[in-house]
Design a protein around this motif. Sequence first.
Motif, PDB file in Angstrom:
ATOM      1  N   MET A   1       0.829  -1.206   0.000  1.00  0.00           N
ATOM      2  CA  MET A   1       0.000   0.000   0.000  1.00  0.00           C
ATOM      3  C   MET A   1       0.864   1.257   0.000  1.00  0.00           C
ATOM      4  O   MET A   1       0.542   2.244  -0.675  1.00  0.00           O
ATOM      5  N   ARG A   2       1.974   1.226   0.765  1.00  0.00           N
ATOM      6  CA  ARG A   2       2.861   2.388   0.809  1.00  0.00           C
ATOM      7  C   ARG A   2       3.496   2.662  -0.553  1.00  0.00           C
ATOM      8  O   ARG A   2       3.865   3.789  -0.860  1.00  0.00           O
ATOM      9  N   LYS A   3       3.622   1.603  -1.351  1.00  0.00           N
ATOM     10  CA  LYS A   3       4.183   1.763  -2.698  1.00  0.00           C
ATOM     11  C   LYS A   3       3.113   2.186  -3.706  1.00  0.00           C
ATOM     12  O   LYS A   3       3.385   2.242  -4.911  1.00  0.00           O
ATOM     13  N   ASP A   4       1.905   2.450  -3.212  1.00  0.00           N
ATOM     14  CA  ASP A   4       0.794   2.927  -4.047  1.00  0.00           C
ATOM     15  C   ASP A   4       0.325   1.904  -5.075  1.00  0.00           C
ATOM     16  O   ASP A   4      -0.195   2.270  -6.137  1.00  0.00           O
ATOM     17  N   TYR A   5       0.509   0.621  -4.785  1.00  0.00           N
ATOM     18  CA  TYR A   5      -0.066  -0.405  -5.649  1.00  0.00           C
ATOM     19  C   TYR A   5      -1.577  -0.423  -5.442  1.00  0.00           C
ATOM     20  O   TYR A   5      -2.074  -0.153  -4.344  1.00  0.00           O
ATOM     21  N   ASP A   6      -2.303  -0.784  -6.479  1.00  0.00           N
ATOM     22  CA  ASP A   6      -3.761  -0.871  -6.389  1.00  0.00           C
ATOM     23  C   ASP A   6      -4.149  -2.237  -5.828  1.00  0.00           C
ATOM     24  O   ASP A   6      -4.637  -3.118  -6.532  1.00  0.00           O
ATOM     25  N   VAL A   7      -3.890  -2.411  -4.537  1.00  0.00           N
ATOM     26  CA  VAL A   7      -4.209  -3.668  -3.855  1.00  0.00           C
ATOM     27  C   VAL A   7      -5.270  -3.386  -2.793  1.00  0.00           C
ATOM     28  O   VAL A   7      -5.205  -2.377  -2.088  1.00  0.00           O
ATOM     29  N   PHE A   8      -6.230  -4.285  -2.692  1.00  0.00           N
ATOM     30  CA  PHE A   8      -7.351  -4.114  -1.769  1.00  0.00           C
ATOM     31  C   PHE A   8      -7.576  -5.426  -1.028  1.00  0.00           C
ATOM     32  O   PHE A   8      -7.327  -6.507  -1.569  1.00  0.00           O
ATOM     33  N   LEU A   9      -8.059  -5.316   0.199  1.00  0.00           N
ATOM     34  CA  LEU A   9      -8.172  -6.496   1.058  1.00  0.00           C
ATOM     35  C   LEU A   9      -9.476  -6.480   1.848  1.00  0.00           C
ATOM     36  O   LEU A   9      -9.835  -5.460   2.442  1.00  0.00           O
ATOM     37  N   ILE A  10     -10.176  -7.622   1.830  1.00  0.00           N
ATOM     38  CA  ILE A  10     -11.335  -7.832   2.697  1.00  0.00           C
ATOM     39  C   ILE A  10     -11.042  -9.046   3.571  1.00  0.00           C
ATOM     40  O   ILE A  10     -10.692 -10.112   3.060  1.00  0.00           O
ATOM     41  N   MET A  11     -11.177  -8.867   4.879  1.00  0.00           N
ATOM     42  CA  MET A  11     -10.985  -9.973   5.807  1.00  0.00           C
ATOM     43  C   MET A  11     -12.225 -10.125   6.671  1.00  0.00           C
ATOM     44  O   MET A  11     -12.852  -9.132   7.048  1.00  0.00           O
ATOM     45  N   THR A  12     -12.582 -11.357   6.987  1.00  0.00           N
ATOM     46  CA  THR A  12     -13.645 -11.612   7.945  1.00  0.00           C
ATOM     47  C   THR A  12     -13.036 -12.277   9.171  1.00  0.00           C
ATOM     48  O   THR A  12     -12.001 -12.943   9.093  1.00  0.00           O
ATOM     49  N   GLY A  13     -13.680 -12.086  10.319  1.00  0.00           N
ATOM     50  CA  GLY A  13     -13.185 -12.735  11.519  1.00  0.00           C
ATOM     51  C   GLY A  13     -14.053 -12.405  12.722  1.00  0.00           C
ATOM     52  O   GLY A  13     -14.792 -11.420  12.719  1.00  0.00           O
ATOM     53  N   LEU A  14     -13.968 -13.228  13.731  1.00  0.00           N
ATOM     54  CA  LEU A  14     -14.638 -12.940  14.991  1.00  0.00           C
ATOM     55  C   LEU A  14     -13.981 -11.720  15.636  1.00  0.00           C
ATOM     56  O   LEU A  14     -12.785 -11.466  15.431  1.00  0.00           O
ATOM     57  N   TYR A  15     -14.765 -10.991  16.406  1.00  0.00           N
ATOM     58  CA  TYR A  15     -14.265  -9.753  17.003  1.00  0.00           C
ATOM     59  C   TYR A  15     -12.955  -9.968  17.753  1.00  0.00           C
ATOM     60  O   TYR A  15     -11.981  -9.218  17.561  1.00  0.00           O
ATOM     61  N   GLU A  16     -12.895 -10.982  18.615  1.00  0.00           N
ATOM     62  CA  GLU A  16     -11.707 -11.158  19.445  1.00  0.00           C
ATOM     63  C   GLU A  16     -10.474 -11.476  18.608  1.00  0.00           C
ATOM     64  O   GLU A  16      -9.358 -11.070  18.943  1.00  0.00           O
ATOM     65  N   ASN A  17     -10.657 -12.182  17.480  1.00  0.00           N
ATOM     66  CA  ASN A  17      -9.518 -12.509  16.618  1.00  0.00           C
ATOM     67  C   ASN A  17      -8.989 -11.272  15.900  1.00  0.00           C
ATOM     68  O   ASN A  17      -7.769 -11.067  15.795  1.00  0.00           O
ATOM     69  N   LEU A  18      -9.896 -10.442  15.392  1.00  0.00           N
ATOM     70  CA  LEU A  18      -9.474  -9.210  14.737  1.00  0.00           C
ATOM     71  C   LEU A  18      -8.857  -8.246  15.752  1.00  0.00           C
ATOM     72  O   LEU A  18      -7.877  -7.551  15.447  1.00  0.00           O
ATOM     73  N   TYR A  19      -9.431  -8.190  16.955  1.00  0.00           N
ATOM     74  CA  TYR A  19      -8.910  -7.315  18.004  1.00  0.00           C
ATOM     75  C   TYR A  19      -7.485  -7.706  18.367  1.00  0.00           C
ATOM     76  O   TYR A  19      -6.594  -6.848  18.490  1.00  0.00           O
ATOM     77  N   ASN A  20      -7.243  -8.993  18.551  1.00  0.00           N
ATOM     78  CA  ASN A  20      -5.897  -9.468  18.895  1.00  0.00           C
ATOM     79  C   ASN A  20      -4.903  -9.179  17.776  1.00  0.00           C
ATOM     80  O   ASN A  20      -3.747  -8.827  18.031  1.00  0.00           O
TER      81      ASN A  20
END
Length: 347
Positions: free
Chosen positions: A163-182
């Motif tokens: 992303m810092r190199k300005d590539y056109d990359v996009f990301l969608i992640m799913t997860g339980l709240y506690e997993n994403l929080y950690n």
Amino acid sequence: MDNPFTLSFGRKPYQYISRLNLSGRVVETFQSEHPSSQVYMLTGVRGSGKTVLMTEIVKQFEGSDDWITLELNPESDILEDLASKLYMSPECRKLFIKAKLDLSVFGFGFSIEKGKELTNMETAVDLMLKELQKHGKKLLISIDEVTNSRNIRIFASAFQIYMRKDYDVFLIMTGLYENLYNLQNENTMTFLYRAPKVMLEPLNMNAIIRSYGDIFDIPDKEAADMAVATKGYAFAYQVLGYIKWENQKRPLEELFSRYDEYLEEFVYDKIWSELSDNDMRVVAAITGEDEMRVKELLHKINMSSSLFSTYRDRLVKKGLLDTSRYGYVRLSLPRFSEFARKRMLYE
């Protein structure tokens, strides 16, 4: 006609209620000329429809000349998985060959001997993304059920560099709240704090009523009773519809026994196993399907207001507790109070 409802997780059911506001928000962000975010995190309780929503979003980009969509396995070496899938994509590989991009040093283009260690995959992906950028191609990556694992952390760190190199990359992640929080609390994952987190809310009740009414050709009152029994919980909508399809002449009250069994076996047992002892105490003390005064609950479980606030906030983020009305709490999942009280009797 086959049963239009399903008890399976992950794939989009034949009978499905869209979340157009949520999917539209993500799609519009990613397609904008200057995206405000290149990462979205979808979270919610088990069975809330995270994977189905992610799939629905990704499908809106599939087939576009400007987009490459890839789903990666969170249990794999994710960077290697990404590099391999990019290289094996017919559209991408055509561009790499045309550009005479030499990837043989990374193990591509020839068979790798067993045990041979590949050169840095982060660099290999960087070369590929640079080539895709030259041709105006955008890459959308989706990862389901993310945890705070080493593979995820390595991939996320690399993605931050892309992303810092300005590539056109996009990301969608799913997860339980506690997993994403950690995950986002890791020292090197601070960029994930800025990523929008979408908490999946209950399905639109009017949409459920219309759906049940049309499918079963029943009066609005009966369809509304069914909808209320689901509380808008996506998996419950599928389960109750599935049972009703198999027992269309039986009244709703006679379906609750099987309804409870399916919810318990497929979802509630797992949710319960992930709660702390005090989480369990709070949940089991909330009586009935209606609201309960917080004061009454605190007296019942002999817990101070300050201590309760910790468990309240956590249960809200887990998608189990509804505190939308000041001074009251209610359980978000249908018939979960009955399940919890029974479990507390023999534990």
